[in-house]
Design a protein around this motif. Structure first.
Motif, PDB file in Angstrom:
ATOM      1  N   MET A   1       0.844  -1.197   0.000  1.00  0.00           N
ATOM      2  CA  MET A   1       0.000   0.000   0.000  1.00  0.00           C
ATOM      3  C   MET A   1       0.882   1.250   0.000  1.00  0.00           C
ATOM      4  O   MET A   1       1.890   1.297   0.699  1.00  0.00           O
ATOM      5  N   PHE A   2       0.494   2.223  -0.809  1.00  0.00           N
ATOM      6  CA  PHE A   2       1.176   3.521  -0.832  1.00  0.00           C
ATOM      7  C   PHE A   2       0.315   4.498  -0.049  1.00  0.00           C
ATOM      8  O   PHE A   2      -0.779   4.860  -0.481  1.00  0.00           O
ATOM      9  N   ARG A   3       0.791   4.905   1.132  1.00  0.00           N
ATOM     10  CA  ARG A   3      -0.006   5.725   2.044  1.00  0.00           C
ATOM     11  C   ARG A   3       0.105   7.207   1.687  1.00  0.00           C
ATOM     12  O   ARG A   3       0.722   8.001   2.392  1.00  0.00           O
ATOM     13  N   ALA A   4      -0.457   7.551   0.562  1.00  0.00           N
ATOM     14  CA  ALA A   4      -0.540   8.936   0.102  1.00  0.00           C
ATOM     15  C   ALA A   4      -1.825   9.058  -0.700  1.00  0.00           C
ATOM     16  O   ALA A   4      -2.343   8.062  -1.213  1.00  0.00           O
ATOM     17  N   ASP A   5      -2.351  10.267  -0.804  1.00  0.00           N
ATOM     18  CA  ASP A   5      -3.557  10.470  -1.595  1.00  0.00           C
ATOM     19  C   ASP A   5      -3.197  10.292  -3.065  1.00  0.00           C
ATOM     20  O   ASP A   5      -2.564  11.161  -3.671  1.00  0.00           O
ATOM     21  N   PHE A   6      -3.560   9.145  -3.632  1.00  0.00           N
ATOM     22  CA  PHE A   6      -3.108   8.769  -4.967  1.00  0.00           C
ATOM     23  C   PHE A   6      -4.246   8.090  -5.722  1.00  0.00           C
ATOM     24  O   PHE A   6      -4.187   6.901  -6.058  1.00  0.00           O
ATOM     25  N   PRO A   7      -5.321   8.847  -5.996  1.00  0.00           N
ATOM     26  CA  PRO A   7      -6.503   8.229  -6.616  1.00  0.00           C
ATOM     27  C   PRO A   7      -6.341   7.968  -8.108  1.00  0.00           C
ATOM     28  O   PRO A   7      -5.543   8.606  -8.791  1.00  0.00           O
ATOM     29  N   ASP A   8      -7.129   7.000  -8.597  1.00  0.00           N
ATOM     30  CA  ASP A   8      -7.185   6.652 -10.020  1.00  0.00           C
ATOM     31  C   ASP A   8      -5.811   6.264 -10.556  1.00  0.00           C
ATOM     32  O   ASP A   8      -5.326   6.822 -11.537  1.00  0.00           O
ATOM     33  N   PRO A   9      -5.153   5.288  -9.940  1.00  0.00           N
ATOM     34  CA  PRO A   9      -3.754   5.001 -10.291  1.00  0.00           C
ATOM     35  C   PRO A   9      -3.594   4.278 -11.620  1.00  0.00           C
ATOM     36  O   PRO A   9      -4.456   3.515 -12.051  1.00  0.00           O
ATOM     37  N   PHE A  10      -2.451   4.528 -12.245  1.00  0.00           N
ATOM     38  CA  PHE A  10      -2.018   3.790 -13.430  1.00  0.00           C
ATOM     39  C   PHE A  10      -0.532   3.523 -13.261  1.00  0.00           C
ATOM     40  O   PHE A  10       0.214   4.393 -12.781  1.00  0.00           O
ATOM     41  N   ILE A  11      -0.062   2.324 -13.655  1.00  0.00           N
ATOM     42  CA  ILE A  11       1.336   1.950 -13.442  1.00  0.00           C
ATOM     43  C   ILE A  11       1.962   1.505 -14.757  1.00  0.00           C
ATOM     44  O   ILE A  11       1.390   0.706 -15.504  1.00  0.00           O
ATOM     45  N   LEU A  12       3.165   2.025 -15.012  1.00  0.00           N
ATOM     46  CA  LEU A  12       3.933   1.719 -16.221  1.00  0.00           C
ATOM     47  C   LEU A  12       5.315   1.233 -15.807  1.00  0.00           C
ATOM     48  O   LEU A  12       5.995   1.891 -15.009  1.00  0.00           O
ATOM     49  N   GLU A  13       5.742   0.103 -16.351  1.00  0.00           N
ATOM     50  CA  GLU A  13       7.112  -0.362 -16.115  1.00  0.00           C
ATOM     51  C   GLU A  13       8.023   0.311 -17.125  1.00  0.00           C
ATOM     52  O   GLU A  13       7.748   0.351 -18.325  1.00  0.00           O
ATOM     53  N   HIS A  14       9.156   0.842 -16.647  1.00  0.00           N
ATOM     54  CA  HIS A  14      10.081   1.533 -17.549  1.00  0.00           C
ATOM     55  C   HIS A  14      11.495   1.413 -17.004  1.00  0.00           C
ATOM     56  O   HIS A  14      11.798   1.909 -15.910  1.00  0.00           O
ATOM     57  N   GLU A  15      12.352   0.740 -17.762  1.00  0.00           N
ATOM     58  CA  GLU A  15      13.780   0.639 -17.455  1.00  0.00           C
ATOM     59  C   GLU A  15      14.035   0.196 -16.025  1.00  0.00           C
ATOM     60  O   GLU A  15      14.838   0.783 -15.294  1.00  0.00           O
ATOM     61  N   GLY A  16      13.350  -0.859 -15.599  1.00  0.00           N
ATOM     62  CA  GLY A  16      13.592  -1.433 -14.289  1.00  0.00           C
ATOM     63  C   GLY A  16      12.877  -0.738 -13.144  1.00  0.00           C
ATOM     64  O   GLY A  16      13.014  -1.159 -11.988  1.00  0.00           O
ATOM     65  N   GLN A  17      12.122   0.297 -13.442  1.00  0.00           N
ATOM     66  CA  GLN A  17      11.336   0.987 -12.422  1.00  0.00           C
ATOM     67  C   GLN A  17       9.863   0.903 -12.766  1.00  0.00           C
ATOM     68  O   GLN A  17       9.481   0.689 -13.914  1.00  0.00           O
ATOM     69  N   TYR A  18       9.038   1.098 -11.749  1.00  0.00           N
ATOM     70  CA  TYR A  18       7.600   1.186 -11.945  1.00  0.00           C
ATOM     71  C   TYR A  18       7.185   2.622 -11.667  1.00  0.00           C
ATOM     72  O   TYR A  18       7.453   3.160 -10.589  1.00  0.00           O
ATOM     73  N   LEU A  19       6.577   3.238 -12.671  1.00  0.00           N
ATOM     74  CA  LEU A  19       6.133   4.619 -12.566  1.00  0.00           C
ATOM     75  C   LEU A  19       4.618   4.622 -12.419  1.00  0.00           C
ATOM     76  O   LEU A  19       3.908   4.005 -13.212  1.00  0.00           O
ATOM     77  N   ALA A  20       4.136   5.313 -11.402  1.00  0.00           N
ATOM     78  CA  ALA A  20       2.702   5.397 -11.144  1.00  0.00           C
ATOM     79  C   ALA A  20       2.234   6.825 -11.363  1.00  0.00           C
ATOM     80  O   ALA A  20       2.930   7.785 -11.005  1.00  0.00           O
ATOM     81  N   TYR A  21       1.050   6.963 -11.945  1.00  0.00           N
ATOM     82  CA  TYR A  21       0.435   8.253 -12.246  1.00  0.00           C
ATOM     83  C   TYR A  21      -0.916   8.302 -11.549  1.00  0.00           C
ATOM     84  O   TYR A  21      -1.580   7.277 -11.403  1.00  0.00           O
ATOM     85  N   ALA A  22      -1.352   9.504 -11.147  1.00  0.00           N
ATOM     86  CA  ALA A  22      -2.635   9.600 -10.452  1.00  0.00           C
ATOM     87  C   ALA A  22      -3.257  10.976 -10.667  1.00  0.00           C
ATOM     88  O   ALA A  22      -2.633  11.923 -11.161  1.00  0.00           O
ATOM     89  N   THR A  23      -4.504  11.064 -10.264  1.00  0.00           N
ATOM     90  CA  THR A  23      -5.306  12.286 -10.351  1.00  0.00           C
ATOM     91  C   THR A  23      -4.640  13.457  -9.617  1.00  0.00           C
ATOM     92  O   THR A  23      -3.880  13.261  -8.669  1.00  0.00           O
ATOM     93  N   ASN A  24      -4.971  14.669 -10.040  1.00  0.00           N
ATOM     94  CA  ASN A  24      -4.341  15.886  -9.507  1.00  0.00           C
ATOM     95  C   ASN A  24      -4.422  15.980  -7.979  1.00  0.00           C
ATOM     96  O   ASN A  24      -5.376  15.522  -7.347  1.00  0.00           O
TER      97      ASN A  24
END
Length: 309
Positions: A1-24
């Motif tokens: 669990m990521f304990r931050a306000d991070f609604p509507d998540p999307f996750i992309l794997e890129h060069e050995g890392q996982y990048l997550a994007y979320a609502t404003n």
């Protein structure tokens, strides 16, 4: 669990890392977080202004009004990356979908478009864009009409439409795949995610009221799925929906706005749910990111905790 306000998540794997994007949040149109192990996450911060969150799309296109940028998802293309987002159309006041591009998945994503990519004006607007690449390489975009907008009071539907190879243009007409016609869905179906699994197509979606009201034991928001004959349907809701719902025993409240992604040979399922107190009441800290392992048995999706067989 990521304990931050991070609604509507999307996750992309890129060069050995996982990048997550979320609502404003906190002045950032598209907030981001990163992880190397899918367990420990950290918010990305602005390198020039260390007290500000990193913003993957710091400048909105001319048609969009700041403060209402939701549900970002990213598509990798041969030319770079396309970010699909929902934003407030300054002229109509409706939520509509746009697309922005960047050579780097961290951005900055930019768009010179003078109008949204999709905006179903007669149906309340359009939100929750989700791209999908079929096994034959054809791209599709899935989205929801915002019919539950109080000024429209229309059914909500999830639509699919073909995308151009660069991900920036639509062709053909949108096709309706499902609508809110089951009691557990309430007035809303939204947040589509199309998955191809062993030749079968499965459309995950979220439904009902996303909020956690003080009068509720837990939120009514939940995730269901439909089986589809192809990327453009037709689709049939599973009779056992919802697939993932609130549980007062574990205080999982309002799981939804899911996304499916791969980590090596594992298929994973990310979603948000409301932060809760130890007494299972709203903690007023927003919606946290969760990740579970997705597996299939006889074509039926199943979730287990990360690390479990």
């Amino acid at each position: 669990m990521f304990r931050a306000d991070f609604p509507d998540p999307f996750i992309l794997e890129h060069e050995g890392q996982y990048l997550a994007y979320a609502t404003n949040t906190a002045g950032s149109n598209v907030q981001m977080a990163s992880s190397t192990d899918l367990t420990s996450w950290r918010s990305l911060w602005n390198e020039r202004e260390p007290n500000r969150l990193h913003d993957a799309m710091p400048v909105l296109p001319s048609w969009a009004k700041p403060g209402f940028t939701w549900a970002p998802e990213v598509l990798r293309t041969p030319a770079g990356f396309v970010l699909y987002f929902t934003a407030r159309h300054a002229t109509s006041g409706l939520q509509c979908i746009g697309a922005a591009t960047s050579a780097n998945p961290r951005g900055p994503f930019t768009s010179q478009a003078s109008a949204p990519l999709v905006c179903q004006d007669a149906l309340g607007g359009t939100i929750d864009a989700s791209p999908f690449r079929a096994p034959d390489g054809q791209l599709y975009l899935y989205f929801k009409n915002d019919g539950n907008h109080p000024a429209f009071n229309k059914p909500t539907e999830i639509f699919a439409q073909r995308l151009s190879p660069d991900g920036l243009g639509l062709s053909g007409e949108p096709v309706s795949l499902i609508r809110n016609d089951k009691p557990w869905e309430g007035r809303v179906v939204e947040a589509p995610t199309m998955v191809e699994q062993d030749g079968a197509y499965v459309l995950f979606f979220s439904a009902h009221d996303y909020a956690w009201h003080d009068t509720q034991r837990v939120s009514s928001y939940a995730v269901g799925y439909a089986t589809c004959e192809g990327p453009l349907g037709p689709c049939t809701d599973d009779a056992n929906n919802p697939f993932l719902a609130s549980a007062s025993t574990s205080c999982l409240s309002g799981p939804g706005h899911q996304t499916v992604f791969h980590a090596g040979d594992r298929q994973l399922f990310a979603f948000h749910s409301w932060a809760a107190t130890s007494a299972c009441r709203p903690a007023k800290l927003g919606r946290f990111l969760h990740i579970a392992q997705l597996s299939w048995k006889d074509g039926v999706p199943q979730l287990t905790a990360l690390g479990q067989p």
